[in-house]
Design a protein around this motif. Sequence first.
Motif, PDB file in Angstrom:
ATOM      1  N   VAL A 126      73.294  16.538 -35.872  1.00  0.00           N
ATOM      2  CA  VAL A 126      72.762  15.743 -37.029  1.00  0.00           C
ATOM      3  C   VAL A 126      72.771  14.363 -37.185  1.00  0.00           C
ATOM      4  O   VAL A 126      73.577  13.827 -36.354  1.00  0.00           O
ATOM      5  CB  VAL A 126      73.267  16.627 -38.363  1.00  0.00           C
ATOM      6  N   ASN A 127      72.100  13.970 -38.060  1.00  0.00           N
ATOM      7  CA  ASN A 127      72.096  12.264 -38.024  1.00  0.00           C
ATOM      8  C   ASN A 127      73.410  11.773 -38.807  1.00  0.00           C
ATOM      9  O   ASN A 127      73.804  10.579 -38.311  1.00  0.00           O
ATOM     10  CB  ASN A 127      71.015  11.966 -38.632  1.00  0.00           C
ATOM     11  N   LYS A 128      73.817  12.512 -39.885  1.00  0.00           N
ATOM     12  CA  LYS A 128      74.868  11.965 -40.516  1.00  0.00           C
ATOM     13  C   LYS A 128      75.871  13.405 -40.868  1.00  0.00           C
ATOM     14  O   LYS A 128      75.474  14.200 -41.180  1.00  0.00           O
ATOM     15  CB  LYS A 128      74.479  11.171 -41.787  1.00  0.00           C
ATOM     16  N   VAL A 129      77.242  13.099 -40.946  1.00  0.00           N
ATOM     17  CA  VAL A 129      78.090  13.984 -41.300  1.00  0.00           C
ATOM     18  C   VAL A 129      79.229  13.274 -42.289  1.00  0.00           C
ATOM     19  O   VAL A 129      79.870  12.197 -42.019  1.00  0.00           O
ATOM     20  CB  VAL A 129      78.624  14.808 -40.219  1.00  0.00           C
ATOM     21  N   SER A 130      79.556  13.907 -43.586  1.00  0.00           N
ATOM     22  CA  SER A 130      80.675  13.634 -44.193  1.00  0.00           C
ATOM     23  C   SER A 130      81.732  13.858 -43.762  1.00  0.00           C
ATOM     24  O   SER A 130      81.857  14.797 -42.915  1.00  0.00           O
ATOM     25  CB  SER A 130      80.524  14.086 -45.550  1.00  0.00           C
ATOM     26  N   LYS A 131      82.972  13.243 -44.040  1.00  0.00           N
ATOM     27  CA  LYS A 131      84.536  13.393 -43.359  1.00  0.00           C
ATOM     28  C   LYS A 131      84.817  14.925 -43.621  1.00  0.00           C
ATOM     29  O   LYS A 131      85.214  15.176 -42.529  1.00  0.00           O
ATOM     30  CB  LYS A 131      85.490  12.402 -43.878  1.00  0.00           C
ATOM     31  N   THR A 132      84.618  15.184 -44.848  1.00  0.00           N
ATOM     32  CA  THR A 132      85.021  16.603 -45.108  1.00  0.00           C
ATOM     33  C   THR A 132      84.083  17.657 -44.280  1.00  0.00           C
ATOM     34  O   THR A 132      84.956  18.790 -43.920  1.00  0.00           O
ATOM     35  CB  THR A 132      85.046  16.968 -46.902  1.00  0.00           C
ATOM     36  N   ALA A 133      83.039  17.534 -44.308  1.00  0.00           N
ATOM     37  CA  ALA A 133      82.128  18.401 -43.507  1.00  0.00           C
ATOM     38  C   ALA A 133      82.651  18.562 -42.175  1.00  0.00           C
ATOM     39  O   ALA A 133      82.825  19.307 -41.406  1.00  0.00           O
ATOM     40  CB  ALA A 133      80.704  18.124 -43.707  1.00  0.00           C
ATOM     41  N   GLU A 134      82.948  17.269 -41.507  1.00  0.00           N
ATOM     42  CA  GLU A 134      83.408  17.304 -40.171  1.00  0.00           C
ATOM     43  C   GLU A 134      84.684  18.001 -39.952  1.00  0.00           C
ATOM     44  O   GLU A 134      84.905  18.621 -39.113  1.00  0.00           O
ATOM     45  CB  GLU A 134      83.405  15.548 -39.666  1.00  0.00           C
ATOM     46  N   GLU A 135      85.517  17.558 -40.998  1.00  0.00           N
ATOM     47  CA  GLU A 135      86.866  18.372 -40.880  1.00  0.00           C
ATOM     48  C   GLU A 135      86.696  19.921 -40.776  1.00  0.00           C
ATOM     49  O   GLU A 135      87.166  20.424 -40.052  1.00  0.00           O
ATOM     50  CB  GLU A 135      87.826  17.941 -42.074  1.00  0.00           C
ATOM     51  N   LYS A 136      85.826  20.549 -41.911  1.00  0.00           N
ATOM     52  CA  LYS A 136      85.600  21.860 -41.738  1.00  0.00           C
ATOM     53  C   LYS A 136      85.071  22.671 -40.627  1.00  0.00           C
ATOM     54  O   LYS A 136      85.291  23.823 -40.141  1.00  0.00           O
ATOM     55  CB  LYS A 136      84.790  22.278 -43.013  1.00  0.00           C
ATOM     56  N   ILE A 137      84.083  21.698 -40.160  1.00  0.00           N
ATOM     57  CA  ILE A 137      83.293  22.070 -38.642  1.00  0.00           C
ATOM     58  C   ILE A 137      84.436  22.166 -37.790  1.00  0.00           C
ATOM     59  O   ILE A 137      84.527  23.408 -37.029  1.00  0.00           O
ATOM     60  CB  ILE A 137      82.066  21.374 -38.376  1.00  0.00           C
ATOM     61  N   LYS A 138      85.232  21.255 -37.553  1.00  0.00           N
ATOM     62  CA  LYS A 138      86.103  21.157 -36.529  1.00  0.00           C
ATOM     63  C   LYS A 138      87.408  22.380 -36.590  1.00  0.00           C
ATOM     64  O   LYS A 138      87.928  23.050 -35.724  1.00  0.00           O
ATOM     65  CB  LYS A 138      86.736  20.025 -36.407  1.00  0.00           C
ATOM     66  N   ALA A 139      87.510  22.627 -37.726  1.00  0.00           N
ATOM     67  CA  ALA A 139      88.676  23.408 -38.362  1.00  0.00           C
ATOM     68  C   ALA A 139      88.310  24.912 -37.980  1.00  0.00           C
ATOM     69  O   ALA A 139      88.986  26.041 -37.602  1.00  0.00           O
ATOM     70  CB  ALA A 139      88.831  23.528 -39.672  1.00  0.00           C
ATOM     71  N   SER A 140      86.934  25.096 -38.080  1.00  0.00           N
ATOM     72  CA  SER A 140      86.618  26.528 -37.743  1.00  0.00           C
ATOM     73  C   SER A 140      86.099  26.653 -36.291  1.00  0.00           C
ATOM     74  O   SER A 140      85.625  27.679 -35.740  1.00  0.00           O
ATOM     75  CB  SER A 140      84.901  26.840 -38.521  1.00  0.00           C
ATOM     76  N   GLY A 141      86.430  25.469 -35.616  1.00  0.00           N
ATOM     77  CA  GLY A 141      86.446  25.810 -33.978  1.00  0.00           C
ATOM     78  C   GLY A 141      85.414  25.249 -33.357  1.00  0.00           C
ATOM     79  O   GLY A 141      84.601  25.462 -32.284  1.00  0.00           O
ATOM     80  N   GLY A 142      84.249  24.375 -34.178  1.00  0.00           N
ATOM     81  CA  GLY A 142      83.070  24.123 -33.873  1.00  0.00           C
ATOM     82  C   GLY A 142      83.207  22.417 -33.270  1.00  0.00           C
ATOM     83  O   GLY A 142      84.152  21.738 -33.360  1.00  0.00           O
ATOM     84  N   LYS A 143      81.841  21.863 -33.034  1.00  0.00           N
ATOM     85  CA  LYS A 143      81.790  20.616 -32.643  1.00  0.00           C
ATOM     86  C   LYS A 143      80.789  19.808 -33.643  1.00  0.00           C
ATOM     87  O   LYS A 143      79.872  20.442 -33.940  1.00  0.00           O
ATOM     88  CB  LYS A 143      81.499  20.528 -31.205  1.00  0.00           C
ATOM     89  N   VAL A 144      81.127  18.405 -33.543  1.00  0.00           N
ATOM     90  CA  VAL A 144      80.043  17.763 -34.286  1.00  0.00           C
ATOM     91  C   VAL A 144      79.504  16.656 -33.473  1.00  0.00           C
ATOM     92  O   VAL A 144      80.265  15.898 -32.742  1.00  0.00           O
ATOM     93  CB  VAL A 144      80.740  16.963 -35.736  1.00  0.00           C
ATOM     94  N   GLU A 145      78.317  16.502 -33.224  1.00  0.00           N
ATOM     95  CA  GLU A 145      77.631  15.540 -32.584  1.00  0.00           C
ATOM     96  C   GLU A 145      76.771  14.604 -33.410  1.00  0.00           C
ATOM     97  O   GLU A 145      75.903  15.371 -33.935  1.00  0.00           O
ATOM     98  CB  GLU A 145      76.758  15.922 -31.286  1.00  0.00           C
ATOM     99  N   VAL A 146      76.619  13.393 -33.576  1.00  0.00           N
ATOM    100  CA  VAL A 146      75.879  12.727 -34.429  1.00  0.00           C
ATOM    101  C   VAL A 146      74.778  11.954 -33.447  1.00  0.00           C
ATOM    102  O   VAL A 146      75.099  11.322 -32.509  1.00  0.00           O
ATOM    103  CB  VAL A 146      76.507  11.413 -35.158  1.00  0.00           C
ATOM    104  N   ILE A 147      73.500  12.251 -33.993  1.00  0.00           N
ATOM    105  CA  ILE A 147      72.494  11.897 -32.987  1.00  0.00           C
ATOM    106  C   ILE A 147      72.081  10.494 -33.350  1.00  0.00           C
ATOM    107  O   ILE A 147      72.048  10.007 -34.305  1.00  0.00           O
ATOM    108  CB  ILE A 147      71.236  12.759 -33.443  1.00  0.00           C
TER     109      ILE A 147
END
Length: 147
Positions: A126-147
């Motif tokens: 996605v274009n933007k991610v909040s810090k808490t959202a990024e932490e929760k996504i990574k905690a569930s085993g996922g990845k975050v990529e900022v476009i």
Amino acid sequence: MKLNTLRPAEGSTRNTKRKGRGTATGQGKTGGRGQDGQKSRSGGSVRLGFEGGQMPLARRLPKRGFSNYKFKKQYAIVNVGELNAFEANTVVTPELLLEYGFVRKLLSGVKVLGEGELTKPLTVKVNKVSKTAEEKIKASGGKVEVI
């Protein structure tokens, strides 16, 4: 108790004012609008800020400064908890969110906020991610990529 016997509580309702239905009603003839003038006519009212032809205050005052409003970026918002609707290991993109109806328009992009819990590993692009959202996504085993 039957539905056809129900009545509102005593004194809780009033009859509507039926204007222009004779002088006996107290709202007859002029219908509570007074005698003459613009406000007595149908559709007769002045617009907001109108000062009777005098140059309105909003136009008398000098315009100064710069407003960033025209250039402001507005993001479509999605919460982390809503992403549980996707299957595990899905690549979540703005187009996919639009297709599934999580956002109505893409606007300047999509921002993921941290409300709710994520239980599946997802790759979120996605274009933007909040810090808490990024932490929760990574905690569930996922990845975050900022476009």
